[in-house]
Design a protein around this motif. Structure first.
Motif, PDB file in Angstrom:
ATOM      1  N   ASN A   1      58.561  12.345 -49.192  1.00  0.00           N
ATOM      2  CA  ASN A   1      60.027  12.203 -49.502  1.00  0.00           C
ATOM      3  C   ASN A   1      60.532  13.136 -48.530  1.00  0.00           C
ATOM      4  O   ASN A   1      61.343  14.261 -49.004  1.00  0.00           O
ATOM      5  CB  ASN A   1      60.429  12.322 -50.990  1.00  0.00           C
ATOM      6  N   LYS A   2      60.372  13.166 -47.401  1.00  0.00           N
ATOM      7  CA  LYS A   2      60.885  13.983 -46.392  1.00  0.00           C
ATOM      8  C   LYS A   2      61.473  13.129 -45.280  1.00  0.00           C
ATOM      9  O   LYS A   2      61.179  11.988 -45.234  1.00  0.00           O
ATOM     10  CB  LYS A   2      59.617  14.794 -45.640  1.00  0.00           C
ATOM     11  N   GLY A   3      62.414  13.730 -44.630  1.00  0.00           N
ATOM     12  CA  GLY A   3      63.215  13.014 -43.565  1.00  0.00           C
ATOM     13  C   GLY A   3      63.763  11.807 -44.165  1.00  0.00           C
ATOM     14  O   GLY A   3      64.121  11.965 -45.459  1.00  0.00           O
ATOM     15  N   ASP A   4      64.560  11.202 -43.436  1.00  0.00           N
ATOM     16  CA  ASP A   4      65.622   9.935 -43.806  1.00  0.00           C
ATOM     17  C   ASP A   4      64.976   8.826 -43.778  1.00  0.00           C
ATOM     18  O   ASP A   4      64.832   8.422 -42.682  1.00  0.00           O
ATOM     19  CB  ASP A   4      66.877  10.224 -43.226  1.00  0.00           C
ATOM     20  N   TRP A   5      64.716   8.093 -44.665  1.00  0.00           N
ATOM     21  CA  TRP A   5      63.976   6.738 -44.927  1.00  0.00           C
ATOM     22  C   TRP A   5      64.629   5.354 -45.469  1.00  0.00           C
ATOM     23  O   TRP A   5      64.212   4.444 -45.408  1.00  0.00           O
ATOM     24  CB  TRP A   5      62.980   6.942 -45.613  1.00  0.00           C
ATOM     25  N   THR A   6      65.690   5.830 -46.209  1.00  0.00           N
ATOM     26  CA  THR A   6      66.581   4.748 -47.022  1.00  0.00           C
ATOM     27  C   THR A   6      67.423   3.943 -46.030  1.00  0.00           C
ATOM     28  O   THR A   6      67.687   4.206 -44.988  1.00  0.00           O
ATOM     29  CB  THR A   6      67.344   5.321 -48.386  1.00  0.00           C
ATOM     30  N   ALA A   7      67.773   2.856 -46.873  1.00  0.00           N
ATOM     31  CA  ALA A   7      68.672   1.882 -45.864  1.00  0.00           C
ATOM     32  C   ALA A   7      70.116   2.492 -46.144  1.00  0.00           C
ATOM     33  O   ALA A   7      71.180   1.590 -45.773  1.00  0.00           O
ATOM     34  CB  ALA A   7      68.740   0.467 -46.551  1.00  0.00           C
ATOM     35  N   GLY A   8      70.574   3.567 -46.637  1.00  0.00           N
ATOM     36  CA  GLY A   8      71.853   4.204 -46.922  1.00  0.00           C
ATOM     37  C   GLY A   8      71.996   4.721 -48.045  1.00  0.00           C
ATOM     38  O   GLY A   8      73.029   5.322 -48.551  1.00  0.00           O
ATOM     39  N   CYS A   9      70.794   4.781 -49.149  1.00  0.00           N
ATOM     40  CA  CYS A   9      70.901   5.397 -50.428  1.00  0.00           C
ATOM     41  C   CYS A   9      70.710   7.058 -50.345  1.00  0.00           C
ATOM     42  O   CYS A   9      70.279   7.348 -49.286  1.00  0.00           O
ATOM     43  CB  CYS A   9      69.859   4.737 -51.272  1.00  0.00           C
ATOM     44  N   ILE A  10      70.833   7.397 -51.530  1.00  0.00           N
ATOM     45  CA  ILE A  10      70.347   8.779 -51.768  1.00  0.00           C
ATOM     46  C   ILE A  10      69.126   8.844 -52.556  1.00  0.00           C
ATOM     47  O   ILE A  10      69.104   8.482 -53.728  1.00  0.00           O
ATOM     48  CB  ILE A  10      71.304   9.587 -52.367  1.00  0.00           C
ATOM     49  N   ALA A  11      68.098   9.328 -52.057  1.00  0.00           N
ATOM     50  CA  ALA A  11      66.634   9.318 -52.703  1.00  0.00           C
ATOM     51  C   ALA A  11      66.270  10.844 -52.982  1.00  0.00           C
ATOM     52  O   ALA A  11      66.262  11.814 -52.530  1.00  0.00           O
ATOM     53  CB  ALA A  11      65.875   8.704 -51.986  1.00  0.00           C
ATOM     54  N   VAL A  12      65.620  10.715 -54.177  1.00  0.00           N
ATOM     55  CA  VAL A  12      64.954  12.252 -54.904  1.00  0.00           C
ATOM     56  C   VAL A  12      63.368  11.639 -55.319  1.00  0.00           C
ATOM     57  O   VAL A  12      63.141  10.484 -55.599  1.00  0.00           O
ATOM     58  CB  VAL A  12      65.880  12.623 -56.028  1.00  0.00           C
ATOM     59  N   ARG A  13      62.611  12.715 -55.868  1.00  0.00           N
ATOM     60  CA  ARG A  13      61.558  12.545 -56.356  1.00  0.00           C
ATOM     61  C   ARG A  13      61.778  11.733 -57.751  1.00  0.00           C
ATOM     62  O   ARG A  13      62.790  12.020 -58.481  1.00  0.00           O
ATOM     63  CB  ARG A  13      60.922  13.629 -56.635  1.00  0.00           C
ATOM     64  N   ASP A  14      60.673  10.807 -58.145  1.00  0.00           N
ATOM     65  CA  ASP A  14      60.780   9.911 -59.340  1.00  0.00           C
ATOM     66  C   ASP A  14      61.025  10.903 -60.558  1.00  0.00           C
ATOM     67  O   ASP A  14      61.660  10.607 -61.425  1.00  0.00           O
ATOM     68  CB  ASP A  14      59.346   9.459 -59.669  1.00  0.00           C
TER      69      ASP A  14
END
Length: 165
Positions: free
Chosen positions: A132-145
């Motif tokens: 969960n490093k860098g930017d990888w989503t399609a436009g969402c905001i990601a955090v750890r589960d």
């Protein structure tokens, strides 16, 4: 002998219940009155009035600079939105919806003959196999589960979210 078995069974049940809990948590703290996302710093803050309750490191869309304008552009929106819904069956562990696109987003995309996209979420990373490093989503905001479990329990519909560049 029966008493020992009963005590062992009781201890086993207590031990298993302490380990469990699943992904749905209960939150009894101060109300989250707003969310701020600072894209440049890759930080998200949950606030009660002006007090920061929680701070999270985040990942964004794979094209993080600038405001989301069109479906598939890989950008995370900027501006004021609201939490629209909770999704317990997310592909990414749990998620909460962000009210993108708003009326202005739809109008701009329409003038360009394109779709503004949608389905922007704050979510976990269950099925994402990388770090969960860098930017990888399609436009969402990601955090750890585990963080998403906490966020999911803390947020309510219509909580404002300010997404800053």
């Amino acid at each position: 002998m029966v008493l020992i078995r009963i005590l062992l069974a009781f201890a086993l049940v207590l031990g298993l219940s302490a380990c469990g809990g699943g992904k749905f948590r209960t939150y009894r703290g101060p109300e989250v009155t707003s969310i701020q996302v600072h894209k440049a710093d890759r930080k998200m803050y949950l606030l009660h009035n002006s007090k920061v309750l929680k701070e999270y490191d985040i990942s964004l869309g794979f094209q993080p600079v600038g405001h989301k304008q069109f479906e598939g552009d890989g950008k995370t929106p900027e501006g004021v939105y609201f939490i629209s819904h909770h999704n317990p069956r997310s592909r990414y562990h749990l998620s909460v919806g962000v009210s993108y696109p708003n009326e202005a987003d739809r109008a701009f995309a329409s003038t360009m003959g394109k779709s503004p996209g949608g389905d922007i979420m704050i979510h976990g990373r269950s099925r994402y196999k990388g770090q969960n490093k860098g930017d990888w989503t399609a436009g969402c905001i990601a955090v750890r589960d585990r963080e998403m479990e906490e966020i999911y329990s803390m947020l309510r519909r219509q909580t404002p979210i300010l997404i800053l560049p």
